[in-house]
Design an enzyme around this catalytic site. Sequence first.
Site, PDB file in Angstrom:
ATOM      1  N   HIS A 129       0.816  -1.213   0.000  1.00 33.36           N
ATOM      2  CA  HIS A 129       0.000   0.000   0.000  1.00 33.36           C
ATOM      3  C   HIS A 129       0.856   1.273   0.000  1.00 33.36           C
ATOM      4  O   HIS A 129       1.914   1.343   0.616  1.00 33.36           O
ATOM      5  CB  HIS A 129      -0.921   0.018   1.223  1.00 33.36           C
ATOM      6  N   HIS A 138      11.694  -1.618 -12.577  1.00 33.36           N
ATOM      7  CA  HIS A 138      11.505  -3.067 -12.695  1.00 33.36           C
ATOM      8  C   HIS A 138      11.644  -3.681 -11.308  1.00 33.36           C
ATOM      9  O   HIS A 138      12.710  -3.606 -10.691  1.00 33.36           O
ATOM     10  CB  HIS A 138      12.544  -3.653 -13.651  1.00 33.36           C
TER      11      HIS A 138
END
Length: 206
Positions: A129, A138
């Site tokens: 979150h 990446h």
Amino acid sequence: MGINTYIFGASGHAKVVIDILLENKMSITAIVDDNPKTEMLLNIPVIPTSKFQPIEGICFLIAIGNNAIRKKIVTKNTFSFFNAIHNNATLSKFANLGNGIVIMPNSVINADATIGNHCIINSNAVVEHDCVLEDYVHISPSASLAGNVFVGEGTQVGIGACVIQGVKIGKWATIGAGAVIINDVPDYAVVVGNPGKVIKFNSNGL
């Protein structure tokens, strides 16, 4: 997607992207590659970039794992981009996604996470979150970002790495495989170990 859906890059990474798209019942017209080593990849034709003629309405996805190369391709072209999200990924309805993103099997992106353009969230990766990932990031297989982590443009978080909550990682940094990041990471830094330590800096951030 219709008949004008293309992939850029005919590498091993492209095979996984193709698999995601086919699982999602998407058609792929062709793969475009600067130096193709084959004429077909997973039964999809591969076209050399020199012979590719763009037409109106093309949608692209860059299937290249190298962050710097993805950025180079994007800055040279004005195509529309689409996302590839595997059906087995867990994606919060409150997550915020950019364009040209690849989200691979069994990855998790939780509430209020923000994923920038042309990012890769690889297999089994976790983005918790309120994380913010800038463009061209990446997150490698099985890497985990706890809540409220910031990752700057072009950074690679290596396979199995862990980042504790609230850490800020700069742009074009490299987090080594299995590293445990408990402190902020400066721009361009290469960090390895447990706890993570800076061992050098990437040249020009690439």
